[in-house]
Design an enzyme around this catalytic site. Sequence first.
Site, PDB file in Angstrom:
ATOM      1  N   ARG A   1       0.804  -1.221   0.000  1.00  0.00           N
ATOM      2  CA  ARG A   1       0.000   0.000   0.000  1.00  0.00           C
ATOM      3  C   ARG A   1       0.837   1.272   0.000  1.00  0.00           C
ATOM      4  O   ARG A   1       0.335   2.347  -0.343  1.00  0.00           O
ATOM      5  CB  ARG A   1      -1.016  -0.028   1.140  1.00  0.00           C
ATOM      6  CG  ARG A   1      -2.166  -0.992   0.858  1.00  0.00           C
ATOM      7  CD  ARG A   1      -3.176  -1.020   1.978  1.00  0.00           C
ATOM      8  NE  ARG A   1      -2.632  -1.526   3.210  1.00  0.00           N
ATOM      9  CZ  ARG A   1      -2.547  -2.816   3.536  1.00  0.00           C
ATOM     10  NH1 ARG A   1      -2.999  -3.732   2.706  1.00  0.00           N
ATOM     11  NH2 ARG A   1      -2.018  -3.186   4.675  1.00  0.00           N
TER      12      ARG A   1
ATOM     13  N   GLU B   1       3.880 -10.875  14.074  1.00  0.00           N
ATOM     14  CA  GLU B   1       3.263 -11.411  15.295  1.00  0.00           C
ATOM     15  C   GLU B   1       3.616 -12.903  15.445  1.00  0.00           C
ATOM     16  O   GLU B   1       3.995 -13.362  16.513  1.00  0.00           O
ATOM     17  CB  GLU B   1       1.748 -11.213  15.199  1.00  0.00           C
ATOM     18  CG  GLU B   1       1.062 -11.283  16.532  1.00  0.00           C
ATOM     19  CD  GLU B   1      -0.429 -11.018  16.371  1.00  0.00           C
ATOM     20  OE1 GLU B   1      -0.849 -10.485  15.324  1.00  0.00           O
ATOM     21  OE2 GLU B   1      -1.166 -11.365  17.303  1.00  0.00           O
TER      22      GLU B   1
HETATM   23  P1  AMP Z   1       3.783  -2.599  11.284  1.00  0.00           P
HETATM   24  O1  AMP Z   1       5.022  -3.303  10.807  1.00  0.00           O
HETATM   25  O2  AMP Z   1       3.141  -3.292  12.434  1.00  0.00           O
HETATM   26  O3  AMP Z   1       4.021  -1.128  11.556  1.00  0.00           O
HETATM   27  O4  AMP Z   1       2.705  -2.741  10.154  1.00  0.00           O
HETATM   28  C1  AMP Z   1       2.798  -1.944   9.080  1.00  0.00           C
HETATM   29  C2  AMP Z   1       2.120  -2.495   7.859  1.00  0.00           C
HETATM   30  O5  AMP Z   1       0.952  -3.263   8.119  1.00  0.00           O
HETATM   31  C3  AMP Z   1       1.722  -1.296   7.073  1.00  0.00           C
HETATM   32  O6  AMP Z   1       2.388  -1.411   5.837  1.00  0.00           O
HETATM   33  C4  AMP Z   1       0.231  -1.368   6.925  1.00  0.00           C
HETATM   34  O7  AMP Z   1      -0.089  -1.408   5.572  1.00  0.00           O
HETATM   35  C5  AMP Z   1      -0.215  -2.652   7.598  1.00  0.00           C
HETATM   36  N1  AMP Z   1      -1.143  -2.460   8.731  1.00  0.00           N
HETATM   37  C6  AMP Z   1      -0.908  -2.788  10.027  1.00  0.00           C
HETATM   38  N2  AMP Z   1      -1.970  -2.568  10.791  1.00  0.00           N
HETATM   39  C7  AMP Z   1      -2.935  -2.077   9.994  1.00  0.00           C
HETATM   40  C8  AMP Z   1      -4.290  -1.651  10.201  1.00  0.00           C
HETATM   41  N3  AMP Z   1      -4.880  -1.685  11.412  1.00  0.00           N
HETATM   42  N4  AMP Z   1      -4.967  -1.177   9.132  1.00  0.00           N
HETATM   43  C9  AMP Z   1      -4.384  -1.143   7.912  1.00  0.00           C
HETATM   44  N5  AMP Z   1      -3.128  -1.538   7.659  1.00  0.00           N
HETATM   45  C10 AMP Z   1      -2.406  -2.019   8.673  1.00  0.00           C
END
Ligand code: AMP
Length: 171
Positions: A59, A96
């Site tokens: 995205r 996770e």
């Molecule tokens: P993180 O590594 O946990 O910061 O996750 C980041 C990636 O996961 C981003 O590229 C987002 O596109 C996706 N992501 C994580 N949580 C969400 C959420 N609640 N809604 C939409 N996209 C999410």
Amino acid sequence: MNELKAMIREVPDFPKPGINFYDITTLLKNPSGLKKTLDALKERYKGSQIDTVVGIEARGFFFAPAVAYALGAGFVPVRKPGKLPYRTKQMEYELEYGTDRLEIHEDAIQPGQRVLIVDDVLATGGTARAVAELVGQSGGRLEGLSFVIELDFLKGRERLPGHDIFSLLHY
Ligand code: AMP
């Protein structure tokens, strides 16, 4: 900014129970929403002389090339394993459950180039941190990380100490 929040669709329990998914497709399809989002991101960095905007699959690709164009910078994709055709640098990061890997072409960033990382959502910060490390290994000067949405309660920015982080919308 509440106007933009109203254009983002929240989908409960996607992709699994307990996750509230922020769906930016409803923002992207709105001409005013798309323009205001990209204008705000451009405005934040217009004096920063960014050379390269790095977008994170998938995205991040919706926003990063447009921000690069607006700033007069180039665009570099960071991709999931096995997608880039030439030699790559790779970084593993924790999910996770288990780990995942991201890749960048080894010659995509020249030492000393001023780099901005763009993604849609900053959640736990694991993904952004891996990309920041790839930029650092490539010799790029990381000027900042930019997100459309930051989930404040997950404290992702604490995993990115010392970096300039900008998020348009906070939840
Ligand atoms: P993180 O590594 O946990 O910061 O996750 C980041 C990636 O996961 C981003 O590229 C987002 O596109 C996706 N992501 C994580 N949580 C969400 C959420 N609640 N809604 C939409 N996209 C999410």
